[in-house]
Motif scaffolding. Sequence first.
Motif, PDB file in Angstrom:
ATOM      1  N   LEU A 181      16.340   9.323  29.927  1.00 64.28           N
ATOM      2  CA  LEU A 181      17.790   9.569  29.840  1.00 64.28           C
ATOM      3  C   LEU A 181      18.126  10.906  30.488  1.00 64.28           C
ATOM      4  N   CYS A 182      17.392  11.956  30.107  1.00 64.81           N
ATOM      5  CA  CYS A 182      17.667  13.291  30.649  1.00 64.81           C
ATOM      6  C   CYS A 182      17.411  13.333  32.150  1.00 64.81           C
ATOM      7  N   ALA A 183      16.344  12.651  32.610  1.00 61.64           N
ATOM      8  CA  ALA A 183      16.049  12.623  34.042  1.00 61.64           C
ATOM      9  C   ALA A 183      17.132  11.871  34.810  1.00 61.64           C
ATOM     10  N   THR A 184      17.660  10.815  34.222  1.00 63.02           N
ATOM     11  CA  THR A 184      18.724  10.040  34.885  1.00 63.02           C
ATOM     12  C   THR A 184      19.978  10.888  35.075  1.00 63.02           C
ATOM     13  N   LEU A 185      20.395  11.541  34.006  1.00 58.89           N
ATOM     14  CA  LEU A 185      21.604  12.371  34.106  1.00 58.89           C
ATOM     15  C   LEU A 185      21.357  13.585  34.990  1.00 58.89           C
ATOM     16  N   GLY A 186      20.148  14.148  34.932  1.00 56.75           N
ATOM     17  CA  GLY A 186      19.810  15.257  35.824  1.00 56.75           C
ATOM     18  C   GLY A 186      19.774  14.831  37.275  1.00 56.75           C
ATOM     19  N   SER A 187      19.376  13.588  37.542  1.00 52.07           N
ATOM     20  CA  SER A 187      19.344  13.079  38.919  1.00 52.07           C
ATOM     21  C   SER A 187      20.743  12.934  39.501  1.00 52.07           C
ATOM     22  N   CYS A 188      21.721  12.707  38.640  1.00 49.94           N
ATOM     23  CA  CYS A 188      23.098  12.537  39.118  1.00 49.94           C
ATOM     24  C   CYS A 188      23.711  13.846  39.615  1.00 49.94           C
ATOM     25  N   LEU A 189      23.118  14.980  39.263  1.00 54.58           N
ATOM     26  CA  LEU A 189      23.698  16.258  39.670  1.00 54.58           C
ATOM     27  C   LEU A 189      23.691  16.423  41.185  1.00 54.58           C
ATOM     28  N   VAL A 190      22.655  15.912  41.837  1.00 58.50           N
ATOM     29  CA  VAL A 190      22.548  16.065  43.293  1.00 58.50           C
ATOM     30  C   VAL A 190      23.662  15.297  44.010  1.00 58.50           C
ATOM     31  N   PRO A 191      23.845  13.975  43.760  1.00 53.23           N
ATOM     32  CA  PRO A 191      24.973  13.302  44.420  1.00 53.23           C
ATOM     33  C   PRO A 191      26.330  13.841  43.988  1.00 53.23           C
ATOM     34  N   PHE A 192      26.458  14.310  42.758  1.00 53.66           N
ATOM     35  CA  PHE A 192      27.724  14.913  42.328  1.00 53.66           C
ATOM     36  C   PHE A 192      28.037  16.144  43.170  1.00 53.66           C
ATOM     37  N   ALA A 193      27.044  17.018  43.351  1.00 47.96           N
ATOM     38  CA  ALA A 193      27.257  18.215  44.164  1.00 47.96           C
ATOM     39  C   ALA A 193      27.589  17.837  45.603  1.00 47.96           C
ATOM     40  N   TYR A 194      26.923  16.829  46.135  1.00 49.78           N
ATOM     41  CA  TYR A 194      27.197  16.328  47.489  1.00 49.78           C
ATOM     42  C   TYR A 194      28.667  15.921  47.620  1.00 49.78           C
ATOM     43  N   LEU A 195      29.151  15.145  46.656  1.00 56.10           N
ATOM     44  CA  LEU A 195      30.534  14.644  46.729  1.00 56.10           C
ATOM     45  C   LEU A 195      31.548  15.763  46.509  1.00 56.10           C
ATOM     46  N   ILE A 196      31.241  16.703  45.640  1.00 56.07           N
ATOM     47  CA  ILE A 196      32.164  17.820  45.392  1.00 56.07           C
ATOM     48  C   ILE A 196      32.339  18.660  46.656  1.00 56.07           C
ATOM     49  N   VAL A 197      31.226  19.020  47.296  1.00 54.65           N
ATOM     50  CA  VAL A 197      31.309  19.832  48.514  1.00 54.65           C
ATOM     51  C   VAL A 197      31.975  19.040  49.634  1.00 54.65           C
ATOM     52  N   LEU A 198      31.739  17.741  49.682  1.00 54.56           N
ATOM     53  CA  LEU A 198      32.404  16.903  50.683  1.00 54.56           C
ATOM     54  C   LEU A 198      33.915  16.924  50.486  1.00 54.56           C
ATOM     55  N   GLU A 199      34.356  16.869  49.237  1.00 62.11           N
ATOM     56  CA  GLU A 199      35.789  16.930  48.949  1.00 62.11           C
ATOM     57  C   GLU A 199      36.380  18.279  49.340  1.00 62.11           C
ATOM     58  N   LEU A 200      35.636  19.350  49.092  1.00 66.61           N
ATOM     59  CA  LEU A 200      36.171  20.695  49.299  1.00 66.61           C
ATOM     60  C   LEU A 200      36.136  21.133  50.755  1.00 66.61           C
ATOM     61  N   SER A 201      35.102  20.706  51.493  1.00 66.70           N
ATOM     62  CA  SER A 201      34.926  21.208  52.861  1.00 66.70           C
ATOM     63  C   SER A 201      35.217  20.166  53.927  1.00 66.70           C
ATOM     64  N   GLY A 202      35.167  18.891  53.579  1.00 72.65           N
ATOM     65  CA  GLY A 202      35.320  17.846  54.587  1.00 72.65           C
ATOM     66  C   GLY A 202      34.136  17.746  55.519  1.00 72.65           C
ATOM     67  N   SER A 203      33.016  18.350  55.163  1.00 68.30           N
ATOM     68  CA  SER A 203      31.853  18.391  56.048  1.00 68.30           C
ATOM     69  C   SER A 203      30.674  17.671  55.415  1.00 68.30           C
ATOM     70  N   LEU A 204      30.171  16.648  56.104  1.00 71.91           N
ATOM     71  CA  LEU A 204      28.975  15.958  55.635  1.00 71.91           C
ATOM     72  C   LEU A 204      27.764  16.883  55.663  1.00 71.91           C
ATOM     73  N   THR A 205      27.703  17.762  56.652  1.00 68.28           N
ATOM     74  CA  THR A 205      26.571  18.684  56.765  1.00 68.28           C
ATOM     75  C   THR A 205      26.551  19.666  55.598  1.00 68.28           C
ATOM     76  N   ALA A 206      27.705  20.218  55.254  1.00 71.05           N
ATOM     77  CA  ALA A 206      27.777  21.131  54.108  1.00 71.05           C
ATOM     78  C   ALA A 206      27.420  20.400  52.822  1.00 71.05           C
ATOM     79  N   ALA A 207      27.916  19.173  52.684  1.00 67.93           N
ATOM     80  CA  ALA A 207      27.603  18.380  51.495  1.00 67.93           C
ATOM     81  C   ALA A 207      26.108  18.118  51.404  1.00 67.93           C
ATOM     82  N   LEU A 208      25.492  17.810  52.545  1.00 70.33           N
ATOM     83  CA  LEU A 208      24.051  17.557  52.564  1.00 70.33           C
ATOM     84  C   LEU A 208      23.270  18.817  52.192  1.00 70.33           C
ATOM     85  N   LEU A 209      23.709  19.968  52.673  1.00 66.87           N
ATOM     86  CA  LEU A 209      23.032  21.218  52.332  1.00 66.87           C
ATOM     87  C   LEU A 209      23.131  21.493  50.830  1.00 66.87           C
ATOM     88  N   ALA A 210      24.290  21.252  50.233  1.00 70.11           N
ATOM     89  CA  ALA A 210      24.438  21.433  48.782  1.00 70.11           C
ATOM     90  C   ALA A 210      23.470  20.526  48.030  1.00 70.11           C
TER      91      ALA A 210
END
Length: 718
Positions: A119-148
Amino acid sequence: MSAAGQSPGPGHRPLAGRDLSCKPGWTEQPSLLLLVTALSFLSRFYRLAEPGHVCWDETHFGKMGSYYINQTFFFDVHPPLGKMLIGLAGYLTGYDGTFPFKKPGDKYEQHNYYGMRALCATLGSCLVPFAYLIVLELSGSLTAALLAAVLLLFDTGCITISQYILLDPILMFFILGAVLSMLKFDAVKDRPFSLTWWKWLMMTGVNLSGALGVKFVGIFVILLVGINTACDLWQLLGTLNISLVEFGKHLLARVLCLIVLPLVFYTALFGIHFLILNKSGPGDGFFSSAFQSRLIGNNLHNASMPEYIAYGSVITVKNVRTAGGYLHSHWHLYPEGVGTRQQQVTAYLHKDNNNLWIVRKPDQTVDTGDTTQYIRHGNVFRLEHKETSRNMHSHQHEAPLTKKHFQVTGYGINGTGDSNDFWRIEVVGGQNGDLIKVLRSKVRLIHVATGCVLCSSGKTLPKWGWEQVEVSCSPYLKETPNSLWNIEDHVNAKLQNISLEVLKPSFLEILFESHVVMIRGNSGLKPKDNELTSKPWHWPVNYQGLRFSGTNETEYRVYLLGNPVIWWLNLSSLILYMILLSIASIYLQRGYKPAPCVRERACIIRNGARQVLLGWLLHYLPFYLMGRILYYHHYFPAMLFSSMLTAITWHVLLQSSDLLLRPEAAQRIYSAGMMFLVLGCVYSFYLFHPLSYGMIGPLAQDPRSPMAGLRWLDSWEF
């Protein structure tokens, strides 16, 4: 494409309350998101079952999951959602709740612990795609999202903290879930009151209540969303084509979804918590007597006793303070040099016959007559210890530990003592004539001769006091939980018994009490034996980690430490961001008319990245004000925001090379810079990955160790 290889749109996708003209064109890449998500799950689930023993705080949260399965009441300083989810995961995956979780290092053997870690690993795994989508929303850059995503994907600390039965990955899931929902709502606010608009607004509220339902530090993301919402409403109020009626609808929608809905959800969590944990357990003593009366198996459950105390009653007196204990005495005397050598009076955390006291009139040693005289607010009485027949007594000798307080002793023979045995009872909020109700009345006991008030100090006495809690008499009459008591057990053959069912507290009363107890417990947390604590300034510099498992060459060792390359990159990027923000703000303040690409980057730095910076500040700076004990893992929510800020900062900085170089050269600089950052993260992860996935064999100072030469700071303990 612009010179730095990004969309040349006029700005970035803003947060609520910002200039809607800043909005880049970008296209989501589902395949890239799926790749990032898959790698995140692989990194968190790799060797998840190892080590097969209890690690660090699994001894607490695994045990609490067992309590839910067994419906046994317990106390914890955090709200219940995280532990409820851990217990549910264990139950659904076949764990029967019988493993004791006594101490780190205990072997799980045949017990099925994997589901709780999963359970903890599943929710912890979601942090990476969440950060990707947040940075994508804020910057409009796939590269920046990928770096996050890369910064979190290859951080050894984020991996380690996601692989064990802990609250942290659950908390961080709801924190980033709330931020992402907020940004998704912002993206559709040009379609107010549509189904999608309502969906993301409600999801924001649910995630906020989830964060607070796991730990009280979830309040920080509530503040972040609250500030964003206030800016949004302020902008709407200034939009003249929106009527005040329409504005009222917007305000009402946000109140319903961001205040009412989270409160309902949060309150429902406690309703479920109290419904499941209905059996007496180790948490009983932390709560009031009235609270305990609702727990099956507690001696107060379905009990009956007289409702009001009277002279001649045999009672137990419980301190209201968390773990304050029962008023107690025994035959042992205070040692030589500790006040006067009279009988000890202490507070004891467990039920015992030595907790029984007889309420006597000041001038009588035995109860006489058939008439019953109730005790009322302001009455004076003696408390005679039932087992030893000594009176509770105080005098102007200093208390054993709290030197500014007076000593409390047992004095006299067969109830005969002196005027220092007299105490006046006062009901909190009461007035003369009020009766003293068992369980419910909170009372103070004032020593008549000295005017001091009876207290349970919370301090543990030495071995001569059997390591029980000090009882003293405080000359400071300020009302505190230490000086408040209630009557728990009550026996008086002359009085009619009533069922304690009628005195059970309501749901709102136990909800309020549980929060008071949690907050007091949180502020009183102390370090475990041989445990190193940390200070907030240690955290961003990765000064010191936490030992999760093992200490020597023969043991399986896991050490919680962030990837130093990533953490130091984050720290330097904070400084770099402040420089970029200053440049952009001065440039625009001076009235320069920037090119569209420059305007876009300034908008990203001043709006989107600034909101991420605010998230970092809110999740980090408050720890400098906290009086409770602090640990390294408290920084991880702030680290999420710091990593996202790093990605946005380097995206803008490298993209801005086109201001000095030709487009082709700027494109190469951007690509090479991003590639260098990604490869640096990957290579440093390769070096430090044994910290997360476990080490056996020589320690770091041994050349044969897999960590040889990597102990860059003496404070790292691997």
